[in-house]
Design a protein around this motif. Sequence first.
Motif, PDB file in Angstrom:
ATOM      1  N   PRO A  90      -3.944  46.608  26.176  1.00 49.02           N
ATOM      2  CA  PRO A  90      -4.343  45.227  25.905  1.00 49.02           C
ATOM      3  C   PRO A  90      -5.764  45.107  25.355  1.00 49.02           C
ATOM      4  O   PRO A  90      -6.035  44.255  24.515  1.00 49.02           O
ATOM      5  N   THR A  91      -6.669  45.962  25.791  1.00 49.49           N
ATOM      6  CA  THR A  91      -8.030  45.931  25.281  1.00 49.49           C
ATOM      7  C   THR A  91      -8.058  46.315  23.801  1.00 49.49           C
ATOM      8  O   THR A  91      -8.703  45.646  22.988  1.00 49.49           O
ATOM      9  N   ALA A  92      -7.359  47.377  23.457  1.00 45.37           N
ATOM     10  CA  ALA A  92      -7.320  47.808  22.056  1.00 45.37           C
ATOM     11  C   ALA A  92      -6.665  46.751  21.175  1.00 45.37           C
ATOM     12  O   ALA A  92      -7.176  46.430  20.092  1.00 45.37           O
TER      13      ALA A  92
ATOM     14  N   PHE B  23      -9.077  43.717  20.707  1.00 46.52           N
ATOM     15  CA  PHE B  23     -10.136  43.932  19.732  1.00 46.52           C
ATOM     16  C   PHE B  23      -9.587  43.984  18.306  1.00 46.52           C
ATOM     17  O   PHE B  23     -10.208  43.469  17.374  1.00 46.52           O
ATOM     18  N   LEU B  24      -8.430  44.619  18.132  1.00 47.03           N
ATOM     19  CA  LEU B  24      -7.821  44.641  16.802  1.00 47.03           C
ATOM     20  C   LEU B  24      -7.436  43.239  16.344  1.00 47.03           C
ATOM     21  O   LEU B  24      -7.550  42.908  15.158  1.00 47.03           O
ATOM     22  N   SER B  25      -6.994  42.414  17.269  1.00 49.66           N
ATOM     23  CA  SER B  25      -6.645  41.043  16.929  1.00 49.66           C
ATOM     24  C   SER B  25      -7.888  40.252  16.534  1.00 49.66           C
ATOM     25  O   SER B  25      -7.848  39.433  15.603  1.00 49.66           O
ATOM     26  N   LEU B  26      -9.009  40.482  17.201  1.00 47.46           N
ATOM     27  CA  LEU B  26     -10.252  39.806  16.831  1.00 47.46           C
ATOM     28  C   LEU B  26     -10.732  40.255  15.450  1.00 47.46           C
ATOM     29  O   LEU B  26     -11.215  39.435  14.658  1.00 47.46           O
ATOM     30  N   VAL B  27     -10.593  41.533  15.149  1.00 49.44           N
ATOM     31  CA  VAL B  27     -10.970  42.031  13.827  1.00 49.44           C
ATOM     32  C   VAL B  27     -10.066  41.426  12.760  1.00 49.44           C
ATOM     33  O   VAL B  27     -10.526  41.032  11.678  1.00 49.44           O
ATOM     34  N   ALA B  28      -8.758  41.330  13.067  1.00 48.37           N
ATOM     35  CA  ALA B  28      -7.825  40.719  12.111  1.00 48.37           C
ATOM     36  C   ALA B  28      -8.174  39.250  11.873  1.00 48.37           C
ATOM     37  O   ALA B  28      -8.106  38.773  10.734  1.00 48.37           O
ATOM     38  N   ALA B  29      -8.550  38.540  12.924  1.00 44.97           N
ATOM     39  CA  ALA B  29      -8.941  37.136  12.766  1.00 44.97           C
ATOM     40  C   ALA B  29     -10.197  37.010  11.898  1.00 44.97           C
ATOM     41  O   ALA B  29     -10.283  36.113  11.053  1.00 44.97           O
TER      42      ALA B  29
ATOM     43  N   MET C 162      -7.213  33.443  19.313  1.00 43.43           N
ATOM     44  CA  MET C 162      -6.793  33.079  20.674  1.00 43.43           C
ATOM     45  C   MET C 162      -5.994  34.208  21.331  1.00 43.43           C
ATOM     46  O   MET C 162      -6.160  34.468  22.531  1.00 43.43           O
ATOM     47  N   THR C 163      -5.164  34.892  20.566  1.00 45.22           N
ATOM     48  CA  THR C 163      -4.405  36.011  21.116  1.00 45.22           C
ATOM     49  C   THR C 163      -5.339  37.129  21.562  1.00 45.22           C
ATOM     50  O   THR C 163      -5.177  37.705  22.642  1.00 45.22           O
ATOM     51  N   GLY C 164      -6.319  37.458  20.718  1.00 44.64           N
ATOM     52  CA  GLY C 164      -7.281  38.503  21.076  1.00 44.64           C
ATOM     53  C   GLY C 164      -8.086  38.136  22.308  1.00 44.64           C
ATOM     54  O   GLY C 164      -8.313  38.965  23.191  1.00 44.64           O
ATOM     55  N   GLY C 165      -8.532  36.884  22.372  1.00 44.91           N
ATOM     56  CA  GLY C 165      -9.279  36.441  23.553  1.00 44.91           C
ATOM     57  C   GLY C 165      -8.442  36.489  24.816  1.00 44.91           C
ATOM     58  O   GLY C 165      -8.930  36.891  25.878  1.00 44.91           O
ATOM     59  N   ALA C 166      -7.183  36.084  24.698  1.00 43.10           N
ATOM     60  CA  ALA C 166      -6.297  36.115  25.865  1.00 43.10           C
ATOM     61  C   ALA C 166      -6.035  37.545  26.319  1.00 43.10           C
ATOM     62  O   ALA C 166      -6.026  37.834  27.525  1.00 43.10           O
ATOM     63  N   LEU C 167      -5.816  38.454  25.370  1.00 39.88           N
ATOM     64  CA  LEU C 167      -5.580  39.857  25.746  1.00 39.88           C
ATOM     65  C   LEU C 167      -6.800  40.476  26.403  1.00 39.88           C
ATOM     66  O   LEU C 167      -6.680  41.214  27.393  1.00 39.88           O
ATOM     67  N   LEU C 168      -7.982  40.188  25.872  1.00 38.66           N
ATOM     68  CA  LEU C 168      -9.198  40.735  26.480  1.00 38.66           C
ATOM     69  C   LEU C 168      -9.457  40.132  27.853  1.00 38.66           C
ATOM     70  O   LEU C 168      -9.864  40.844  28.781  1.00 38.66           O
TER      71      LEU C 168
END
Length: 77
Positions: free
Chosen positions: A29-31, A34-40, A62-68
Motif C-alpha cells: 500500500p505504501t508503494a 506513492f506511485l499514485s501521488l506521482v501519477a496525480a 485521493m487514492t494515494g492519500g488513502a493508501l498512505l
Amino acid sequence: MDRLTRIRHWINRDNGRLFRVGNGPISGPTALGFLSLVAALLMHFLHDATGLPGAYAAACLMTGGALLAWAVWRNRR
C-alpha cells in the motif's frame, strides 16, 4: 567509512531520543500510494497535453492519500 554511512549509523542508534530510521521493507500500500501521488502530479502537469479531465488527477491524489493513511494506520497498531 564514508560520511553517509556514519550519519546513518548515528541516526539508527537506539537511545530512545530519535525515531528509528531504518532500511525496512516497503509495504505494497505504501508503494502504490506513492506511485499514485506521482501519477496525480504527472496528470496535473500534463493536463493540457493529454486532455484528461482534472478529476482523474484528483482521484489519483485521493487514492494515494488513502493508501498512505491506511499504511500508516496499519503500522501503528
